[in-house]
Design an enzyme around this catalytic site. Sequence first.
Site, mmCIF file in Angstrom:
data_model
loop_
_atom_site.group_PDB
_atom_site.id
_atom_site.type_symbol
_atom_site.label_atom_id
_atom_site.label_comp_id
_atom_site.label_asym_id
_atom_site.label_seq_id
_atom_site.Cartn_x
_atom_site.Cartn_y
_atom_site.Cartn_z
ATOM 1 N N LYS A 13 39.082 58.640 -35.266
ATOM 2 C CA LYS A 13 38.541 59.333 -34.080
ATOM 3 C C LYS A 13 37.022 59.102 -33.940
ATOM 4 O O LYS A 13 36.550 58.830 -32.846
ATOM 5 C CB LYS A 13 38.804 60.856 -34.184
ATOM 6 C CG LYS A 13 40.277 61.223 -34.216
ATOM 7 C CD LYS A 13 40.477 62.734 -34.168
ATOM 8 C CE LYS A 13 39.945 63.486 -35.378
ATOM 9 N NZ LYS A 13 40.646 63.186 -36.658
ATOM 10 N N ARG A 88 41.693 71.823 -32.653
ATOM 11 C CA ARG A 88 42.480 71.513 -33.849
ATOM 12 C C ARG A 88 43.611 72.498 -34.055
ATOM 13 O O ARG A 88 44.383 72.361 -35.002
ATOM 14 C CB ARG A 88 41.575 71.569 -35.056
ATOM 15 C CG ARG A 88 41.404 70.100 -35.598
ATOM 16 C CD ARG A 88 40.608 70.007 -36.599
ATOM 17 N NE ARG A 88 40.409 69.260 -37.702
ATOM 18 C CZ ARG A 88 39.378 68.439 -37.883
ATOM 19 N NH1 ARG A 88 38.560 68.191 -36.931
ATOM 20 N NH2 ARG A 88 39.208 67.858 -39.029
ATOM 21 N N ARG A 127 36.492 55.546 -47.892
ATOM 22 C CA ARG A 127 35.430 55.742 -46.907
ATOM 23 C C ARG A 127 34.137 56.232 -47.562
ATOM 24 O O ARG A 127 34.163 57.029 -48.488
ATOM 25 C CB ARG A 127 35.890 56.768 -45.869
ATOM 26 C CG ARG A 127 34.894 56.995 -44.750
ATOM 27 C CD ARG A 127 35.564 57.395 -43.470
ATOM 28 N NE ARG A 127 35.826 58.823 -43.399
ATOM 29 C CZ ARG A 127 36.354 59.415 -42.332
ATOM 30 N NH1 ARG A 127 36.699 58.708 -41.274
ATOM 31 N NH2 ARG A 127 36.569 60.704 -42.332
ATOM 32 N N ARG A 162 32.320 61.900 -49.068
ATOM 33 C CA ARG A 162 32.244 63.307 -48.655
ATOM 34 C C ARG A 162 33.011 64.201 -49.638
ATOM 35 O O ARG A 162 34.013 63.779 -50.214
ATOM 36 C CB ARG A 162 32.845 63.468 -47.253
ATOM 37 C CG ARG A 162 31.884 63.104 -46.160
ATOM 38 C CD ARG A 162 32.502 62.972 -44.794
ATOM 39 N NE ARG A 162 33.597 63.886 -44.488
ATOM 40 C CZ ARG A 162 34.262 63.879 -43.350
ATOM 41 N NH1 ARG A 162 33.929 63.026 -42.384
ATOM 42 N NH2 ARG A 162 35.256 64.704 -43.126
ATOM 43 N N ARG A 173 43.982 68.548 -46.237
ATOM 44 C CA ARG A 173 43.625 68.254 -44.841
ATOM 45 C C ARG A 173 44.817 67.678 -44.080
ATOM 46 O O ARG A 173 45.036 68.007 -42.919
ATOM 47 C CB ARG A 173 42.445 67.275 -44.788
ATOM 48 C CG ARG A 173 41.128 67.941 -45.141
ATOM 49 C CD ARG A 173 40.055 66.909 -45.412
ATOM 50 N NE ARG A 173 39.580 66.250 -44.214
ATOM 51 C CZ ARG A 173 38.927 65.081 -44.210
ATOM 52 N NH1 ARG A 173 38.695 64.456 -45.342
ATOM 53 N NH2 ARG A 173 38.516 64.555 -43.089
HETATM 54 P P1 AMP Z 1 36.269 66.258 -39.599
HETATM 55 O O1 AMP Z 1 35.035 65.512 -39.913
HETATM 56 O O2 AMP Z 1 36.567 66.303 -38.127
HETATM 57 O O3 AMP Z 1 37.464 65.812 -40.412
HETATM 58 O O4 AMP Z 1 35.986 67.785 -40.014
HETATM 59 C C1 AMP Z 1 35.640 68.143 -41.332
HETATM 60 C C2 AMP Z 1 36.009 69.602 -41.600
HETATM 61 O O5 AMP Z 1 35.305 70.450 -40.683
HETATM 62 C C3 AMP Z 1 37.468 69.940 -41.396
HETATM 63 O O6 AMP Z 1 38.258 69.628 -42.538
HETATM 64 C C4 AMP Z 1 37.385 71.439 -41.146
HETATM 65 O O7 AMP Z 1 37.137 72.164 -42.332
HETATM 66 C C5 AMP Z 1 36.119 71.547 -40.285
HETATM 67 N N1 AMP Z 1 36.422 71.405 -38.831
HETATM 68 C C6 AMP Z 1 36.008 70.404 -38.002
HETATM 69 N N2 AMP Z 1 36.458 70.613 -36.754
HETATM 70 C C7 AMP Z 1 37.161 71.769 -36.774
HETATM 71 C C8 AMP Z 1 37.877 72.498 -35.797
HETATM 72 N N3 AMP Z 1 37.964 72.090 -34.522
HETATM 73 N N4 AMP Z 1 38.509 73.646 -36.194
HETATM 74 C C9 AMP Z 1 38.410 74.096 -37.463
HETATM 75 N N5 AMP Z 1 37.760 73.436 -38.437
HETATM 76 C C10 AMP Z 1 37.134 72.287 -38.110
#
Ligand code: AMP
Length: 215
Positions: A13, A88, A127, A162, A173
């Site tokens: 994404k 999400r 990554r 990360r 996740r």
């Molecule tokens: P990402 O980089 O998009 O994978 O986001 C990293 C982490 O941020 C996720 O595993 C969640 O803990 C939190 N996070 C990001 N976006 C959301 C969302 N829309 N709703 C809830 N948690 C989020």
Amino acid sequence: MRIILLGAPGAGKGTVAKLLTAYDGSVQISTGDILRGAVKAGSELGKKAKGYMERGELVPDSLIMEIMEARLQEPDCAKGFILDGFPRTIPQAEDLEKLLAKLKLKLDLVANLEVPRDVILDRLTTRRTCSNQDCQEIYNIKSKPPSPDGKCLKCGSPAIQRADETVEAITVRLETYNQKTAPLIGFYGKVGILKNVSSLSSEQSVKEITGAIKK
Ligand code: AMP
């Protein structure tokens, strides 16, 4: 354009969103990046979000909606936005509908990036991300490595793994995605603006998405 990118963690994404911003100046809004910035800055938001993020769990909907309500009203969203990692959950999607109605805005498309699970696992564990908050260039130790001493090729900061990209956190996740986020595919399918995109190549995904918006 005003679009949502759906897809499991590691579906690409972020990369697709970055390519799409170059297409028409729409801004990329990544809730993950916003939250990581808040954690690094040690803000109230960051303190509340940190534990959930490190465990690979979702941050509560109310916190996310607070962020998004403010973010979507910032001036740079006037040209359009690419939502990367939001919504999400079904409640977030429902709240987004209300927020967009209030702002008199309509979505053009919801693109669902589809990638097989084994590809996702491989992508996430290999990554690396530039630790400089203003850069955040994404690397892959197999296909796009940082410098031999692990530095970002753009800004020289360390390219790091990360905290939520350990095998344990990735497993949580992916489970969270299946339970909470995958139901959004049905949600937007019913609204009639869903496009499934096979996301093995980011460039191909961008072509399919921009092609669908032009129609
Ligand atoms: P990402 O980089 O998009 O994978 O986001 C990293 C982490 O941020 C996720 O595993 C969640 O803990 C939190 N996070 C990001 N976006 C959301 C969302 N829309 N709703 C809830 N948690 C989020």
